[in-house]
Design a protein around this motif. Structure first.
Motif, short mmCIF file in Angstrom:
data_model
loop_
_atom_site.label_atom_id
_atom_site.label_comp_id
_atom_site.label_asym_id
_atom_site.label_seq_id
_atom_site.Cartn_x
_atom_site.Cartn_y
_atom_site.Cartn_z
N GLN B 46 15.49 5.39 -13.06
CA GLN B 46 16.25 4.27 -14.43
C GLN B 46 15.65 4.03 -15.33
O GLN B 46 14.52 3.39 -14.88
CB GLN B 46 17.07 3.52 -13.31
N ARG B 47 15.91 4.10 -16.49
CA ARG B 47 15.32 3.90 -17.24
C ARG B 47 15.48 2.75 -18.33
O ARG B 47 16.80 2.04 -17.57
CB ARG B 47 15.98 5.18 -18.28
N TYR B 48 14.59 2.53 -19.23
CA TYR B 48 14.38 0.74 -19.96
C TYR B 48 14.54 -0.13 -19.49
O TYR B 48 15.38 -0.86 -19.62
CB TYR B 48 15.86 1.57 -20.64
N LEU B 49 14.36 0.04 -17.97
CA LEU B 49 14.08 -1.36 -17.29
C LEU B 49 13.30 -2.35 -18.22
O LEU B 49 12.16 -2.07 -18.40
CB LEU B 49 13.26 -1.63 -16.10
N GLY B 50 14.04 -3.70 -18.33
CA GLY B 50 13.16 -4.93 -18.87
C GLY B 50 13.66 -5.21 -20.71
O GLY B 50 13.36 -5.88 -21.06
N GLY B 66 11.47 4.56 -14.12
CA GLY B 66 11.86 6.47 -15.16
C GLY B 66 11.44 5.73 -16.87
O GLY B 66 10.82 4.85 -16.76
N ASN B 67 11.55 6.69 -17.03
CA ASN B 67 10.59 6.54 -18.94
C ASN B 67 10.76 5.13 -19.49
O ASN B 67 12.37 4.51 -19.33
CB ASN B 67 11.04 7.49 -19.83
N ASP B 68 10.32 5.28 -20.89
CA ASP B 68 10.36 4.09 -21.39
C ASP B 68 10.72 2.65 -20.48
O ASP B 68 11.50 1.39 -20.82
CB ASP B 68 11.75 4.03 -22.05
N LEU B 69 10.44 2.72 -19.66
CA LEU B 69 10.12 1.29 -18.57
C LEU B 69 9.22 -0.46 -20.25
O LEU B 69 8.61 -0.01 -20.51
CB LEU B 69 9.52 0.71 -17.25
#
Lengths: 501, 254
Positions: B46-50, B66-69
């Motif tokens: 899963q992306r963009y966590l935070g 996933g990417n862009d955490l």
């Protein structure tokens, strides 16, 4: 090294009219005029003159004029004066030639080869003075279909965020640093008063301009200058800058000397350091990567704002635009070869990209053919000079246009192309404390709203003449255009018929 | 399955099969309702966590995000028990990312503030275009080694690469270290050859102020992962810094 370059212009002073008030000396940003007390006379360094006309306009007695240096070269179609002079400048410096504003070369201007239709007899024209004319434009992704499920009649199930502009004209991205704060405030204020948008460019949003953020498009470029939560939250639209018409494929360097304390604070970098915008975004090497950044920004703004992607018009714009729409962009902005800049390598500005007219037509046709035109709004930029260019852009398929040069000209710019020096005598393309005071946001924003009003009235007149009372009925309606002096291939790409047919 | 320990204001989410958009919406909701800490189990890509969460929140991530955490992240603390993928800490402004594992490419791209600690190795272009601004000096501390283009275009901040796992006498493997660097500093423990450095980069011995900075950052790193600070500070550190703040100053014909 002694320069072999002749002066390009000559400043002529009518000594009988000159009253030695020394206004010219103070107004010139390039130190052309000098007063000699002993002689009680003013002298000129012609070779420094850029023909910006600041001194001419402000001379109270009309004693000054600027003319081209009549110096003749031996005729030569290949070695024209510009080619010789550019080469000499490089022989003397060993660097990349810089320039400002948009491409000045005689590539075809298709606006001038497209003519608009008007109603005669069979379809009555409309008088905009007495009947309502709708210029309001909504930018953002439109739904694929209207859901008519019970209890939901006529309401879209999932409507993407929309923004409304009262006229289809927005101010192009011009960053603080390239222009002064006063200029950006003038653009912001005019956009707010008229109900349209200004665009911060990639240099951040100065804290004093947050009060105009309801009318702001903020940019996220490869350098990510001044990009933070508050900046993204403030804007109505977030625009990912991939490219710019004046310099497709290359990045930008704001030299350290232009990074003043205020510019540094807005870009969130140390004062006096070079602000380097790399050519690519380091996280975007594909359409999938672009999609990742689009959705990162949607996540960062909780899906409340349209995300725009701005590209330069290049050979494959149609396919690229299709990818951008499929990547999730809500707005695609395309900047043509005549798009302007504060500083770009001259060789790039003059040779890279394609005219915006062809790009709009190609992109609109491609998106329609793929059945995804509704999924994004299309904004055209680069070389829009008057309201006819605006309406032709819309008839070719754009939803709205960006104007940059036109807005600067409204504030006083005389297109001398010396923006990259930072010495703009009109106080526009500079962050110099003394020069920037020449733009008074009260006056400059009035000049800009006057421009928007004048163009909007003209657009209504032209629309009424065509028998159309809402701008959206003209969008992509190329039957209202006819071409003159164009080849079959040009007509085909533009999707218009020859005049008379 | 969601469990909320009301006294602790801790929320536990089983993220198995939950799409990132829904997951992040749930996180926003939870935080709005006063949750201070979220434990995310079974994270799989899963992306963009935070992203788009307020500062005081803590995320504990189990699995592989996933990417862009942490993209555009502005304050939260994210601890990952697993590996990071690409683009983590993208344009991050504040907060902390602690990865008990390795990280992918372009870690901390254009980050302006906050800290990232990675226990193991990292990918290509780590710390690219990192910046600093007034009191904001971002830092990335890497336990292992890095791939090429470490600190490319670096415009500020601190990168520390500790080289754990390199054999005695083994060089760091990255080439083009600090290419285009025009501000900030990189500390490398271990050795590199001159040809591995970008032409804009100079090599110095750390001075007393540098050691103070290193002790503090490496101490924090050691604290997160249970290493001994003094052990990590042993060995030779190289200080890499730009030779010019204007590497491209002489490009143009004015």
């Amino acid at each position: 090294m002694k320069t072999y370059l002749p002066a390009r212009f000559r400043v002529r002073r009518d000594d009988e009219r000159c009253i030695r008030c020394r206004v010219c000396e103070r107004q010139c940003g390039f130190d052309v005029h000098h007063y000699d007390e002993e002689d009680d006379s003013l002298y000129c360094d012609d070779e420094k003159c850029v023909a910006c006309h600041r001194c001419v306009v402000f001379c109270p007695t009309g004693a000054l004029t600027v003319e081209k240096n009549p110096l003749s070269y031996r005729e030569n179609y290949s070695w024209r004066p510009e080619a010789i002079e550019d080469l000499m400048k490089q022989a003397e410096t060993g660097g990349i030639l810089l320039t400002g504003m948009g491409n000045d070369k005689p590539y075809p201007i298709y606006w001038d080869k497209l003519l608009l239709n008007a109603s005669q007899v069979t379809n009555p024209s409309i008088d905009p003075l007495r009947e309502p004319m709708e210029l309001r434009t909504y930018l953002g992704r439109k739904p694929d279909r209207i859901d008519l499920a019970a209890g939901n009649i006529g309401r879209w199930t999932r409507r993407a965020p929309q923004v409304a502009i009262e006229t289809p004209i927005m101010f192009s991205a011009i960053s603080y640093g390239a222009i002064s704060l006063n200029v950006q405030e003038s653009l912001a204020r005019a956009a707010t008063e008229y109900g349209t948008f200004f665009n911060t460019g990639e240099g951040g949003l100065h804290k004093s301009l947050y009060k105009y953020s309801d009318n702001a498009i903020v940019q996220v470029a490869s350098g990510r200058f001044g990009v933070h939560q508050e900046y993204l939250d403030a804007a109505r639209v977030v625009e990912i800058k991939i490219g710019q018409g004046a310099k497709p494929g290359i990045g930008g360097h704001l030299p350290g000397e232009k990074v003043s304390a205020e510019v540094a604070a807005t870009r969130m970098i140390p004062r006096g350091t070079d602000a380097l915008s790399p050519a690519p975004h380091h996280d975007i090497y594909s359409i999938e990567d672009l999609s990742q950044l689009i959705y990162a920004l949607k996540e960062a703004t909780n899906y409340t704002k349209p995300i725009s992607v701005k590209i330069a018009a290049v050979h494959n714009s149609a396919a690229i635009a299709s990818g951008i729409v499929r990547a999730g962009a809500d707005i695609v902005a395309i900047d043509g070869i005549r798009g302007a800049t504060g500083a770009a390598p001259k060789i790039i500005r003059d040779n890279v990209g394609i005219p915006i007219e062809l790009a709009i037509a190609a992109v609109d046709s491609r998106l329609r053919a793929e059945g995804i035109r509704n999924q994004a709004s299309l904004v055209a930029a680069g070389g829009v000079r008057n309201s006819a260019d605006v309406i032709k852009a819309i008839a070719l398929g754009a939803d709205a246009v960006y104007i940059g040069s036109a807005a600067l000209i409204a504030m006083g710019c005389h297109v001398c192309q010396a923006c990259y020096t930072g010495r703009c005598s009109w106080g526009i393309a500079t962050t110099d404390d003394y020069l920037m005071k020449r733009i008074n946001p009260n006056i400059a924003s009035r000049r800009l709203t006057n421009l928007l009003r004048g163009w909007s009235l003209e657009i209504k007149e032209m629309l009424g003449g065509m028998g159309i009372n809402a701008l959206e009925s003209l969008r992509g309606n190329r039957h209202h255009l006819r071409g003159v002096g164009l080849s079959d291939t040009e007509l085909e790409i533009l999707g218009v018929r020859m005049a008379g047919s | 399955m969601i469990l909320l320990d009301e006294a602790e204001q801790v929320l536990t989410i089983d993220a198995k099969g939950v799409y990132y958009r829904e997951l992040n919406a749930r996180l926003r909701d939870a935080v709005e309702n006063g949750v201070k800490k979220v434990v995310l189990n079974n994270i799989t890509g899963q992306r963009y966590l935070g992203t788009d969460l307020p500062g005081e929140v803590e995320l504990e991530v189990h699995g592989t995000p996933g990417n862009d955490l942490g993209a555009f992240m502005n304050g939260p603390t994210v601890t990952i028990h697993g590996n990071l993928q690409d683009g983590c800490g993208n344009t991050m402004n504040a907060g902390t990312i602690v990865a008990h594992g390795r990280a992918g490419d372009a870690l901390g791209y254009a980050m302006r503030g906050g800290k990232i600690f990675v226990r193991d190795d990292v990918g290509y272009r780590v710390g690219i275009h990192m910046k600093q601004y007034e009191g904001k000096v971002p830092a990335i501390v890497v336990g292992g080694t890095a791939q090429p283009f470490l600190g490319e275009y670096m415009a500020g901040g601190v990168l520390v690469v500790l080289g754990m796992g390199l054999q005695e006498g083994e060089r760091h493997r990255a080439n083009f270290i600090g290419t285009g660097m025009h501000n900030g500093v990189i500390f490398l423990r271990g050795s590199v050859e001159q040809h591995q450095l970008g032409k804009e980069v100079g090599v110095r011995e750390p001075d007393e102020a540098d050691w103070q900075l290193l002790r503090s950052l490496v101490g924090e790193f050691a604290g997160h992962f249970g290493f001994a600070t003094e052990e990590l500070l042993r060995g030779r550190f190289l200080k890499l810094l730009p030779l010019s703040l204007r590497p491209y100053g002489r490009l143009y014909a004015y």
